[in-house]
Every structure is written in structure tokens, then in C-alpha cells.
Design a protein around this motif. Sequence first.
Motif, PDB file in Angstrom:
ATOM      1  N   GLU A  48     -49.481  49.744 -29.579  1.00  0.00           N
ATOM      2  CA  GLU A  48     -48.899  50.960 -29.002  1.00  0.00           C
ATOM      3  C   GLU A  48     -48.328  51.910 -30.059  1.00  0.00           C
ATOM      4  OE1 GLU A  48     -45.678  47.828 -29.160  1.00  0.00           O
ATOM      5  OE2 GLU A  48     -47.784  47.889 -28.544  1.00  0.00           O
ATOM      6  N   THR A  49     -48.141  51.438 -31.289  1.00  0.00           N
ATOM      7  CA  THR A  49     -47.609  52.303 -32.340  1.00  0.00           C
ATOM      8  C   THR A  49     -48.702  52.983 -33.166  1.00  0.00           C
ATOM      9  OG1 THR A  49     -47.501  50.574 -34.047  1.00  0.00           O
ATOM     10  CG2 THR A  49     -45.621  50.757 -32.544  1.00  0.00           C
ATOM     11  N   SER A  50     -49.956  52.612 -32.966  1.00  0.00           N
ATOM     12  CA  SER A  50     -51.023  53.060 -33.861  1.00  0.00           C
ATOM     13  C   SER A  50     -51.142  54.575 -33.930  1.00  0.00           C
ATOM     14  CB  SER A  50     -52.361  52.453 -33.428  1.00  0.00           C
ATOM     15  OG  SER A  50     -52.357  51.055 -33.567  1.00  0.00           O
ATOM     16  N   TRP A  51     -51.106  55.237 -32.778  1.00  0.00           N
ATOM     17  CA  TRP A  51     -51.303  56.686 -32.775  1.00  0.00           C
ATOM     18  C   TRP A  51     -50.155  57.423 -33.466  1.00  0.00           C
ATOM     19  CZ3 TRP A  51     -55.156  59.794 -32.581  1.00  0.00           C
ATOM     20  CH2 TRP A  51     -56.310  59.479 -31.848  1.00  0.00           C
ATOM     21  N   THR A  52     -48.946  56.907 -33.393  1.00  0.00           N
ATOM     22  CA  THR A  52     -47.831  57.587 -34.055  1.00  0.00           C
ATOM     23  C   THR A  52     -47.733  57.211 -35.527  1.00  0.00           C
ATOM     24  OG1 THR A  52     -46.337  55.856 -33.222  1.00  0.00           O
ATOM     25  CG2 THR A  52     -46.463  57.905 -31.969  1.00  0.00           C
ATOM     26  N   VAL A  53     -47.927  55.943 -35.866  1.00  0.00           N
ATOM     27  CA  VAL A  53     -47.770  55.488 -37.246  1.00  0.00           C
ATOM     28  C   VAL A  53     -48.968  55.901 -38.106  1.00  0.00           C
ATOM     29  CG1 VAL A  53     -47.586  53.450 -38.725  1.00  0.00           C
ATOM     30  CG2 VAL A  53     -46.260  53.573 -36.603  1.00  0.00           C
ATOM     31  N   LYS A  54     -50.186  55.753 -37.574  1.00  0.00           N
ATOM     32  CA  LYS A  54     -51.392  56.005 -38.357  1.00  0.00           C
ATOM     33  C   LYS A  54     -52.072  57.331 -38.009  1.00  0.00           C
ATOM     34  CE  LYS A  54     -52.462  51.081 -38.890  1.00  0.00           C
ATOM     35  NZ  LYS A  54     -53.473  50.015 -38.661  1.00  0.00           N
ATOM     36  N   GLY A  55     -51.876  57.792 -36.788  1.00  0.00           N
ATOM     37  CA  GLY A  55     -52.637  58.937 -36.315  1.00  0.00           C
ATOM     38  C   GLY A  55     -51.905  60.249 -36.244  1.00  0.00           C
ATOM     39  N   ASN A  56     -50.619  60.263 -36.661  1.00  0.00           N
ATOM     40  CA  ASN A  56     -49.860  61.518 -36.722  1.00  0.00           C
ATOM     41  C   ASN A  56     -49.798  62.220 -35.366  1.00  0.00           C
ATOM     42  OD1 ASN A  56     -48.326  63.209 -38.428  1.00  0.00           O
ATOM     43  ND2 ASN A  56     -50.016  64.663 -38.625  1.00  0.00           N
ATOM     44  N   ALA A  57     -49.812  61.438 -34.291  1.00  0.00           N
ATOM     45  CA  ALA A  57     -49.912  62.026 -32.955  1.00  0.00           C
ATOM     46  C   ALA A  57     -48.711  62.883 -32.586  1.00  0.00           C
ATOM     47  CB  ALA A  57     -50.110  60.913 -31.919  1.00  0.00           C
ATOM     48  N   PRO A  78     -49.919  53.265 -24.650  1.00  0.00           N
ATOM     49  CA  PRO A  78     -49.694  51.871 -24.279  1.00  0.00           C
ATOM     50  C   PRO A  78     -50.359  50.893 -25.243  1.00  0.00           C
ATOM     51  CG  PRO A  78     -51.502  52.730 -23.005  1.00  0.00           C
ATOM     52  CD  PRO A  78     -51.023  53.862 -23.888  1.00  0.00           C
ATOM     53  N   ASN A  79     -49.935  49.659 -25.164  1.00  0.00           N
ATOM     54  CA  ASN A  79     -50.670  48.548 -25.752  1.00  0.00           C
ATOM     55  C   ASN A  79     -51.849  48.225 -24.842  1.00  0.00           C
ATOM     56  OD1 ASN A  79     -51.179  45.479 -26.103  1.00  0.00           O
ATOM     57  ND2 ASN A  79     -49.874  45.992 -27.841  1.00  0.00           N
ATOM     58  N   ASP A  80     -52.943  47.736 -25.398  1.00  0.00           N
ATOM     59  CA  ASP A  80     -54.134  47.440 -24.586  1.00  0.00           C
ATOM     60  C   ASP A  80     -53.981  46.176 -23.749  1.00  0.00           C
ATOM     61  OD1 ASP A  80     -54.273  45.626 -26.740  1.00  0.00           O
ATOM     62  OD2 ASP A  80     -56.459  45.577 -26.673  1.00  0.00           O
ATOM     63  N   GLY A  81     -52.894  45.484 -23.913  1.00  0.00           N
ATOM     64  CA  GLY A  81     -52.686  44.225 -23.212  1.00  0.00           C
ATOM     65  C   GLY A  81     -52.382  43.107 -24.187  1.00  0.00           C
ATOM     66  N   GLY A  82     -52.758  43.338 -25.457  1.00  0.00           N
ATOM     67  CA  GLY A  82     -52.311  42.459 -26.525  1.00  0.00           C
ATOM     68  C   GLY A  82     -53.009  41.128 -26.628  1.00  0.00           C
ATOM     69  N   TYR A  83     -54.261  41.033 -26.138  1.00  0.00           N
ATOM     70  CA  TYR A  83     -54.965  39.756 -26.224  1.00  0.00           C
ATOM     71  C   TYR A  83     -56.038  39.827 -27.297  1.00  0.00           C
ATOM     72  CZ  TYR A  83     -57.516  35.539 -25.024  1.00  0.00           C
ATOM     73  OH  TYR A  83     -58.126  34.318 -25.097  1.00  0.00           O
ATOM     74  N   GLY A  84     -56.081  38.828 -28.162  1.00  0.00           N
ATOM     75  CA  GLY A  84     -57.121  38.742 -29.173  1.00  0.00           C
ATOM     76  C   GLY A  84     -57.149  39.975 -30.064  1.00  0.00           C
ATOM     77  N   HIS A  85     -58.349  40.389 -30.462  1.00  0.00           N
ATOM     78  CA  HIS A  85     -58.491  41.572 -31.303  1.00  0.00           C
ATOM     79  C   HIS A  85     -58.499  42.849 -30.484  1.00  0.00           C
ATOM     80  CE1 HIS A  85     -59.108  39.070 -34.754  1.00  0.00           C
ATOM     81  NE2 HIS A  85     -60.178  38.521 -34.259  1.00  0.00           N
ATOM     82  N   GLY A  86     -58.733  42.742 -29.177  1.00  0.00           N
ATOM     83  CA  GLY A  86     -58.762  43.920 -28.326  1.00  0.00           C
ATOM     84  C   GLY A  86     -59.322  43.579 -26.962  1.00  0.00           C
ATOM     85  N   THR A  87     -58.827  44.256 -25.939  1.00  0.00           N
ATOM     86  CA  THR A  87     -59.187  43.908 -24.562  1.00  0.00           C
ATOM     87  C   THR A  87     -60.222  44.842 -23.944  1.00  0.00           C
ATOM     88  OG1 THR A  87     -57.524  45.323 -23.530  1.00  0.00           O
ATOM     89  CG2 THR A  87     -56.804  43.132 -24.245  1.00  0.00           C
TER      90      THR A  87
END
Length: 270
Positions: A48-57, A78-87
Motif C-alpha cells: 500500500e505504500t508503493s505509489w507514495t514511496v516509489k511513485g511520487n503519487a 490499498p494493499n492487494d491482500g498481502g499473499y505471496g508475491h501478489g494476488t
Amino acid sequence: MAVQPFSFFSAALFARKVCQVYVPDSYHLDEDRRYPVVYLLHGLHGDETSWTVKGNAEATLDALIASRELSESIVVMPNDGGYGHGTFYVNWYDGTGRFEDYILQDLIPTIDHEFRTIADRSKRAVCGLSMGGYGAFALALRNPDVFSAAASISGALVSVSLMTPQDLRSDTTPRIMGPMYGPYAKELDLHVLAGRRVKDEARPALHFNCGRSDFLFPANQAFKALLDQLGYPHEYMEFEGDHQWSYFSEHLTDALRFIEKALQVTEPAR
């Protein structure tokens, strides 16, 4: 403007989850005003932090709102659900997790309850990158009563019709979709879903863009060809670029400008 973490409980996953929520400055100044909502999905291996930390959203949203290219909006990451590498934001065939239900039945109703949203499909859109691009299109095409527009940036716009048996050698793919030519896989096939929606009056508006050096570029071209063949209206853009955050961040603006136009012309349900 501000991004804040927001925690909630998902009954679909029986887990506590956290999303990041962007609210415009006016949100705290006018307690009667309600806002459109954009759900912004991350890609494989993200959170859930990817767009703000890496994407300058946050800076992108500030700039687009300041220039009036985007209406003041609530943006939920949101988080995708947090299972494995991606849901991939779908309910898995093998029963591992109800990740579509988590978005539709837990996240969205909670956001509508806790924030001053315009809780209507006409003012709700979904956008994502890579895996999240697939998730955005799958969620919107499967649920046009929930989203009026969807946008994909460098999306994994996969179709069973273009897959080979080699694609099922990973541990994850069969667990998500089941038998390659089975009915469950067809329910997750963007080509099939677009064909079902093309004649719907309330079909979701679609935008997608991809870099020409991206390994997912052929899949994006194939989806454009399919939409052209079906006569499904859409906006497609291609640019120089690869599958990396510099591209995702730069071309988030194209996706959000499209969403702005789409939400302006969509009428609320009566």
C-alpha cells in the motif's frame, strides 16, 4: 494535501489491513462536501505504500488538483491482500484468498462509511500499474455497477487465449485461475470480459498506456487490437519506456486525466 494510513478489518480475508488515503486540503474545511474516489493499485511485490514511496503519487495528485486537471478527490491506495508475491486482486481458484471480495465487500464499503465519498459508481474509478493494471480492468469489467472507469499503466493485460502451457509452469498461475481452458479461467480473462461488456450502456470507460520497451507491451497491443475488433471505445497510449517506476510515475498523469474526463460525463444512478 495529505496521505494518511487507514486500518480496517477484512472479513473476506479475516485479517487486519491498512491502506493509504489521500485527501485534498478542502476535506477538512468543508464538512458537508463529498468527493469522487480513485482506487490506485500497486504491482507485483508491492504494497500500500508503493505509489507514495516509489511513485511520487502524492506530488502528482497535488499538481493535477492545483492545475485543475483533476477534481479534488479522495485517492485510496490499498494493499492487494498481502499473499505471496501478489494476488492480482481476484478470488483464487484454489480457495487461498477472496481478494476481489476483500476490495469490493470490505475496502470500498468501509471507505464510503468512514470518508465523505460520493458513494456511486459514477464517481468511483480504479487505476493500477502492472499487476494492478490487470486488477483495475478485471475489477471494473467484472463489476461495472461499482466502477465507471478504469485505467492501466504498463498493465499485465493477460488473456487465456494468448497463454501457452509453459505459462502454467509457475506455482501461482494454476492456483489463481485453475484449469487453463476451464470456466473459472474464462471469468478472469480480460478479452472475454471486454466482449461481455461492449454492448452494455454502463460499460466502464477504459484507458491504458505502456512503454514500447516493456515486456508487457505485446499484451497491451493485443488488448488494444481486441477492443478495436469489438468496437469497445477506449483510450490507448504508448510511449518510449520500460517497466520501471520512472515510467509508472510519469504516466500516472495520463491515467488520472482520463479518469477525470470519464467521471465528469458519467451520470449518477437513479
